[in-house]
Design a protein around this motif. Structure first.
Motif, PDB file in Angstrom:
ATOM      1  N   ALA A 102      71.418 127.639  19.531  1.00 46.32           N
ATOM      2  CA  ALA A 102      72.692 127.372  18.847  1.00 46.32           C
ATOM      3  C   ALA A 102      72.764 128.079  17.497  1.00 46.32           C
ATOM      4  O   ALA A 102      73.529 127.667  16.625  1.00 46.32           O
ATOM      5  CB  ALA A 102      72.867 125.870  18.670  1.00 46.32           C
ATOM      6  N   ALA A 103      72.008 129.153  17.329  1.00 48.95           N
ATOM      7  CA  ALA A 103      71.909 129.799  16.023  1.00 48.95           C
ATOM      8  C   ALA A 103      73.266 130.217  15.462  1.00 48.95           C
ATOM      9  O   ALA A 103      73.550 130.021  14.278  1.00 48.95           O
ATOM     10  CB  ALA A 103      70.990 131.025  16.125  1.00 48.95           C
ATOM     11  N   GLY A 104      74.114 130.789  16.307  1.00 50.33           N
ATOM     12  CA  GLY A 104      75.409 131.264  15.823  1.00 50.33           C
ATOM     13  C   GLY A 104      76.268 130.152  15.277  1.00 50.33           C
ATOM     14  O   GLY A 104      76.853 130.275  14.186  1.00 50.33           O
ATOM     15  N   ALA A 105      76.351 129.049  16.009  1.00 48.76           N
ATOM     16  CA  ALA A 105      77.155 127.919  15.556  1.00 48.76           C
ATOM     17  C   ALA A 105      76.558 127.289  14.310  1.00 48.76           C
ATOM     18  O   ALA A 105      77.283 126.842  13.416  1.00 48.76           O
ATOM     19  CB  ALA A 105      77.270 126.872  16.664  1.00 48.76           C
ATOM     20  N   VAL A 106      75.221 127.238  14.213  1.00 45.45           N
ATOM     21  CA  VAL A 106      74.567 126.654  13.044  1.00 45.45           C
ATOM     22  C   VAL A 106      74.876 127.472  11.796  1.00 45.45           C
ATOM     23  O   VAL A 106      75.239 126.931  10.741  1.00 45.45           O
ATOM     24  CB  VAL A 106      73.043 126.565  13.263  1.00 45.45           C
TER      25      VAL A 106
ATOM     26  N   LEU B 201      83.409 128.240  27.382  1.00 43.11           N
ATOM     27  CA  LEU B 201      84.480 127.869  26.463  1.00 43.11           C
ATOM     28  C   LEU B 201      83.992 127.913  25.020  1.00 43.11           C
ATOM     29  O   LEU B 201      84.671 128.444  24.130  1.00 43.11           O
ATOM     30  CB  LEU B 201      84.990 126.469  26.817  1.00 43.11           C
ATOM     31  N   GLY B 202      82.798 127.344  24.797  1.00 41.15           N
ATOM     32  CA  GLY B 202      82.227 127.401  23.454  1.00 41.15           C
ATOM     33  C   GLY B 202      81.916 128.822  23.020  1.00 41.15           C
ATOM     34  O   GLY B 202      82.148 129.203  21.864  1.00 41.15           O
ATOM     35  N   GLY B 203      81.392 129.636  23.949  1.00 44.89           N
ATOM     36  CA  GLY B 203      81.127 131.037  23.628  1.00 44.89           C
ATOM     37  C   GLY B 203      82.393 131.796  23.291  1.00 44.89           C
ATOM     38  O   GLY B 203      82.424 132.613  22.359  1.00 44.89           O
ATOM     39  N   ALA B 204      83.458 131.529  24.043  1.00 51.90           N
ATOM     40  CA  ALA B 204      84.742 132.182  23.768  1.00 51.90           C
ATOM     41  C   ALA B 204      85.272 131.779  22.398  1.00 51.90           C
ATOM     42  O   ALA B 204      85.837 132.611  21.664  1.00 51.90           O
ATOM     43  CB  ALA B 204      85.756 131.813  24.852  1.00 51.90           C
ATOM     44  N   TYR B 205      85.066 130.500  22.041  1.00 55.76           N
ATOM     45  CA  TYR B 205      85.504 130.045  20.714  1.00 55.76           C
ATOM     46  C   TYR B 205      84.740 130.775  19.611  1.00 55.76           C
ATOM     47  O   TYR B 205      85.327 131.199  18.608  1.00 55.76           O
ATOM     48  CB  TYR B 205      85.306 128.537  20.591  1.00 55.76           C
ATOM     49  N   LEU B 206      83.421 130.933  19.776  1.00 58.24           N
ATOM     50  CA  LEU B 206      82.631 131.672  18.790  1.00 58.24           C
ATOM     51  C   LEU B 206      83.119 133.113  18.674  1.00 58.24           C
ATOM     52  O   LEU B 206      83.251 133.652  17.569  1.00 58.24           O
ATOM     53  CB  LEU B 206      81.152 131.653  19.184  1.00 58.24           C
TER      54      LEU B 206
ATOM     55  N   ILE C 293      84.965 117.196   8.747  1.00 64.94           N
ATOM     56  CA  ILE C 293      84.348 116.470   9.866  1.00 64.94           C
ATOM     57  C   ILE C 293      84.987 116.876  11.189  1.00 64.94           C
ATOM     58  O   ILE C 293      84.313 116.976  12.218  1.00 64.94           O
ATOM     59  CB  ILE C 293      84.448 114.952   9.626  1.00 64.94           C
ATOM     60  N   LYS C 294      86.302 117.143  11.175  1.00 66.27           N
ATOM     61  CA  LYS C 294      86.964 117.616  12.397  1.00 66.27           C
ATOM     62  C   LYS C 294      86.429 118.988  12.791  1.00 66.27           C
ATOM     63  O   LYS C 294      86.151 119.245  13.971  1.00 66.27           O
ATOM     64  CB  LYS C 294      88.475 117.671  12.183  1.00 66.27           C
ATOM     65  N   THR C 295      86.291 119.880  11.810  1.00 68.25           N
ATOM     66  CA  THR C 295      85.729 121.209  12.099  1.00 68.25           C
ATOM     67  C   THR C 295      84.297 121.082  12.593  1.00 68.25           C
ATOM     68  O   THR C 295      83.882 121.764  13.538  1.00 68.25           O
ATOM     69  CB  THR C 295      85.770 122.089  10.842  1.00 68.25           C
ATOM     70  N   ASP C 296      83.534 120.194  11.945  1.00 70.24           N
ATOM     71  CA  ASP C 296      82.144 119.977  12.349  1.00 70.24           C
ATOM     72  C   ASP C 296      82.061 119.486  13.790  1.00 70.24           C
ATOM     73  O   ASP C 296      81.128 119.839  14.511  1.00 70.24           O
ATOM     74  CB  ASP C 296      81.483 118.961  11.418  1.00 70.24           C
ATOM     75  N   PHE C 297      83.035 118.675  14.213  1.00 69.96           N
ATOM     76  CA  PHE C 297      83.002 118.149  15.577  1.00 69.96           C
ATOM     77  C   PHE C 297      83.031 119.291  16.595  1.00 69.96           C
ATOM     78  O   PHE C 297      82.295 119.274  17.585  1.00 69.96           O
ATOM     79  CB  PHE C 297      84.185 117.213  15.817  1.00 69.96           C
ATOM     80  N   ILE C 298      83.881 120.292  16.346  1.00 68.73           N
ATOM     81  CA  ILE C 298      83.974 121.437  17.260  1.00 68.73           C
ATOM     82  C   ILE C 298      82.650 122.193  17.289  1.00 68.73           C
ATOM     83  O   ILE C 298      82.106 122.505  18.357  1.00 68.73           O
ATOM     84  CB  ILE C 298      85.116 122.363  16.850  1.00 68.73           C
ATOM     85  N   LEU C 299      82.108 122.493  16.090  1.00 66.81           N
ATOM     86  CA  LEU C 299      80.853 123.235  16.030  1.00 66.81           C
ATOM     87  C   LEU C 299      79.698 122.402  16.594  1.00 66.81           C
ATOM     88  O   LEU C 299      78.814 122.932  17.273  1.00 66.81           O
ATOM     89  CB  LEU C 299      80.568 123.627  14.578  1.00 66.81           C
ATOM     90  N   SER C 300      79.714 121.095  16.328  1.00 65.02           N
ATOM     91  CA  SER C 300      78.653 120.223  16.860  1.00 65.02           C
ATOM     92  C   SER C 300      78.723 120.148  18.383  1.00 65.02           C
ATOM     93  O   SER C 300      77.681 120.076  19.050  1.00 65.02           O
ATOM     94  CB  SER C 300      78.769 118.819  16.265  1.00 65.02           C
ATOM     95  N   ALA C 301      79.926 120.149  18.928  1.00 62.04           N
ATOM     96  CA  ALA C 301      80.071 120.134  20.385  1.00 62.04           C
ATOM     97  C   ALA C 301      79.441 121.392  20.989  1.00 62.04           C
ATOM     98  O   ALA C 301      78.751 121.328  22.026  1.00 62.04           O
ATOM     99  CB  ALA C 301      81.541 120.040  20.777  1.00 62.04           C
ATOM    100  N   GLU C 302      79.651 122.540  20.346  1.00 59.14           N
ATOM    101  CA  GLU C 302      79.024 123.777  20.819  1.00 59.14           C
ATOM    102  C   GLU C 302      77.509 123.672  20.733  1.00 59.14           C
ATOM    103  O   GLU C 302      76.782 124.031  21.667  1.00 59.14           O
ATOM    104  CB  GLU C 302      79.507 124.958  19.978  1.00 59.14           C
TER     105      GLU C 302
END
Length: 318
Positions: free
Chosen positions: A36-40, A99-104, A144-153
């Motif tokens: 998860a390096a990219g999202a972190v 889906l998460g990869g596409a979001y990144l 926290i809302k933004t974190d939720f998306i990144l945390s889900a990834e």
């Protein structure tokens, strides 16, 4: 006496098993977290903006509130959801990963498009804080809302990297990933946010010339550090996002992109000294994954702005 010795032997054996299990959990958590390096990195790069404009005394409390929200997101909402997904709908993991990869890819490409085509625009309007408490509350909720998306990834990537095992092992690994990544991200954010204050204090109050010079150097370096972090975060998003898509496509049966990139990386590595083959092949693969991620992200920008954003606004902003 023999019974006591036998009991002690049993306790020692149980302790060894427990220690081995802890080691397994830690090793799997480290491996899963690295996926998860990219999202972190993106999470660490995004968060400092939420404390900009506030009094220095409020910076750490704001980061602490966001970190608590992040732990809640990961442990209370996403961890149970991930375990249920793994147990009852494992076929959904690959589509969610894509889906998460596409979001990144979209996030990374959008940043690059902004730099290229809106370079002269102000990054953000300067906002006068007339009600600091209200603005702080709004910023924390938004973070926290933004974190939720990144945390889900992050949690989905970690779940996909965990080998099959008991539900308790998966839960332990995910919990360790959740806590470890949250501490790493928000600990780093706290250090970044307070580094200029530390440097300023050293420059003003340092007894030695070396201390004052070091403090001034920290103050002058922080804007460059933030810029570098943003660049690295963007590159990591494109690389990891592209890699997720390519490997997920391979897993569902379409191997052409993976094969093309693998052959390209091997061909590039073959032109270098043998002792560099591994590093060069990895670098070429990461570069090609990043280019793929950038192309996909650029293609998604009009889709997001013309289709997804109006639908999202109509549903959630009424």
């Amino acid at each position: 006496m023999s019974g006591l010795l036998a009991l002690l032997d049993d306790v020692a054996a149980i302790a060894k098993v427990a220690a081995a299990s802890v080691d397994d959990v830690a090793a799997q958590a480290l491996k899963a977290g690295s996926k998860a390096a990219g999202a972190v990195i993106d999470d660490a790069a995004v968060t400092p903006k939420y404390v900009q404009g506030f009094d220095a005394s409020r910076e750490l409390p704001i980061i602490w509130r966001i970190a608590r929200g992040s732990v809640f997101n990961k442990l209370v909402i996403l961890l149970p959801a991930g375990l249920l997904l793994s147990a009852f709908a494992p076929w959904l993991i690959a589509p969610l990963l894509m889906l998460g990869g596409a979001y990144l890819c979209f996030e990374g490409a959008e940043k690059i498009a902004h730099w290229l085509f809106h370079h002269e625009e102000a990054l953000e309007d300067v906002q006068e804080i007339s009600d600091p408490a209200h603005l702080e509350e709004a910023n924390v909720k938004g973070a926290i809302k933004t974190d939720f998306i990144l945390s889900a990834e992050i949690m989905t990537l970690a779940l996909a990297a965990i080998p099959e095992g008991t539900i308790w092992m998966e839960a332990a690994v995910l919990a360790m990933v959740a806590v470890g990544i949250t501490v790493a991200v928000y600990g780093s954010v706290a250090l970044i946010v307070k580094a200029d204050d530390l440097g300023l204090a050293m420059a003003r109050r340092g007894r030695l010339g070396l201390t004052r010079s070091l403090g001034l150097g920290i103050v002058n370096a922080m804007p460059k550090v933030m810029k570098t972090l943003t660049i690295v975060g963007t590159a990591a998003m494109l690389w990891v996002g592209g890699s997720i898509i390519i490997h997920s496509l391979k897993d569902v049966g379409w191997k052409t992109p993976y094969t093309l990139i693998h052959d390209f990386a091997v061909a590039v590595a073959a032109r270098t000294p043998e002792n560099l083959h591994g590093f060069v092949e990895w670098s070429a693969t990461a570069f090609a994954d990043g280019i793929f991620g950038l192309a996909l992200g650029l293609a998604l920008i009009p889709v997001a702005s013309k289709v997804i954003a109006p639908i999202w606004g109509a549903v959630f902003k009424r």
